[in-house]
Design an enzyme around this catalytic site. Sequence first.
Site, mmCIF file in Angstrom:
data_model
loop_
_atom_site.group_PDB
_atom_site.id
_atom_site.type_symbol
_atom_site.label_atom_id
_atom_site.label_comp_id
_atom_site.label_asym_id
_atom_site.label_seq_id
_atom_site.Cartn_x
_atom_site.Cartn_y
_atom_site.Cartn_z
ATOM 1 N N CYS A 1 0.692 -1.378 0.324
ATOM 2 C CA CYS A 1 -0.010 -0.222 0.127
ATOM 3 C C CYS A 1 0.815 1.275 -0.045
ATOM 4 O O CYS A 1 0.286 2.614 -0.028
ATOM 5 C CB CYS A 1 -0.789 -0.025 1.015
ATOM 6 S SG CYS A 1 -1.420 -1.546 1.644
ATOM 7 N N HIS B 1 -8.895 2.549 -1.975
ATOM 8 C CA HIS B 1 -8.116 2.263 -1.547
ATOM 9 C C HIS B 1 -7.127 1.216 -3.177
ATOM 10 O O HIS B 1 -7.515 0.473 -2.560
ATOM 11 C CB HIS B 1 -7.946 1.830 -0.433
ATOM 12 C CG HIS B 1 -5.994 1.252 0.084
ATOM 13 N ND1 HIS B 1 -5.565 2.116 -0.548
ATOM 14 C CD2 HIS B 1 -6.312 0.247 1.280
ATOM 15 C CE1 HIS B 1 -4.396 1.386 0.073
ATOM 16 N NE2 HIS B 1 -4.296 0.667 0.884
#
Lengths: 384, 140
Positions: free
Chosen positions: A83, A333
């Site tokens: 991420c 996301h």
Amino acid sequence: MNKVAIIGVGQTKFGRRPDASIREIAFEGFQEAVEDAQIMPEDIQASIVCSATHYDKQRTPAGVIAEYLGLNPQPTFNVEAVCAASGVGLRIGWSFISSGLHDIVAVVGFQKMTELSSAEVQEVMGRSGDVMWESPFGTTMPGYFALYARSHMQRYGTTEDQMAKVAVKNHFYATKNPKAMFGKEISMEDVLGSRMIASPLKRYDCCSNSDGAACIILASEEVARKVSDTPVWVSGLGLASSPMTLTSRDPSLTSFDCTVEAAKEAYRMSGVEPKDVDVAEVHDCFTITEIINYEDLGFCDRGQGGKLAEEGQTYLGGKIPVNIDGGLLAKGHPVGATGASQIRTLVRQLRGQAGDTQVKDAKVGLAHNLGGIGMYCAVTILKA
Amino acid sequence: MSFGKFGKISYVSETKLQEFEKRLEEGHIVGSKCKKCGQLYFPPRADCKCMKGEMEWTELSGNCQLRTFTTLHFAPASFRYEVPYVLGVAQFEEGPTVLAPLSKEIKEDEIRIGMSLKLVPTELIGGRMIYELRKPEGQP
């Protein structure tokens, strides 16, 4: 070291994208950034392609993406830090320019998480921890952060209500961001009544898998002053790591050491303190993560993160506005794109282009991008 | 000897730590300890971070205290039929910590952070070996 500016930013709308391939999604973010910077693709001297590659069908996606964006024969390569991929990509781009090696670099973050079938995603999800000692017991991403949540609740009295406040705030701001995945306000009852995922984390305590891309164009000071009326300066950078296994971390499990370390480096380099930050983008993969980030970044005292959320101090007009673009929770996301999207939001704030969510006279912005279960952390401080 | 039976499912079967699985089958929880610097590791490591060490196996009591836990209601594919299940992090009286499942014999509303537990080697149907956190013997 030469100064480095951001001269262009771009982002696709985040959400499900059954209509486009990864190269086309990356192109949308790139096109917007190139138009924003008012340059041509051939001006770009290197591209850094950022994604969590286990979500990609395409092996080594920099190959097809650089080709599709028209960035051959310039150097290109992949950066993988889960991420935190594009937060790390920004640091590499910065070092290319500050060293004098290149004058203009593109950082392209993307993810198409829905490219895999749900069975494949489930399988990938099962390998998010240490596969030798932890994954064999059925750990998951929400599970790991739930272990932190329960610890934080026990030690500091943080409540599920305080966590729910974070979700309500971020969904509220997503309604003001046309690029966000979700566009509907939610209530405390919605959050608290949503289905349990990994106790105490419920559906609305968790971000959603998403597709999307974001792009940052970096330039040397000399180029930036020539082509841009509103350069935003990369003023501080921090990058740090923590052990992957929870059992090698501080057993209190209430803080992410890599955030503390990366923040220290970034604040020192930038010469600012937490109180000087006008607007922040922090990695809210889960509501508890946003609360812990407040503390790790020094926006409040240790243990006071829940209270900061409860008092609404992270709304626009509060002590420190955080994730007023919707954050990961409500903007979406798409893993590899998240770090670059955070930078885009801050750049628009520092240029005064944030519309309804503009922080008045914003001069200093901070982005915090966490990788995986808290192994990697990139903190970036920008100045107008 | 192998490592391929460790865990409810396994991803890693080749390691210098195959002895661990054998010890588990014999009913022992073992960590590794550096003969040079004395550092104790659990989960065990084949190599010491001091770079000079030679490791030896050392038995742990299994006595530990629960630090945190979560009940998982959504699981990876291979664990789909096990939900809900509880995972916890516990700290051994010897210092290191372990991430492990809590035995189904412990009801969810009995679980408290700080409670005393014991990490116990457990054989699953089909011969797979795990360890799990249970109530210490003699406790209802």
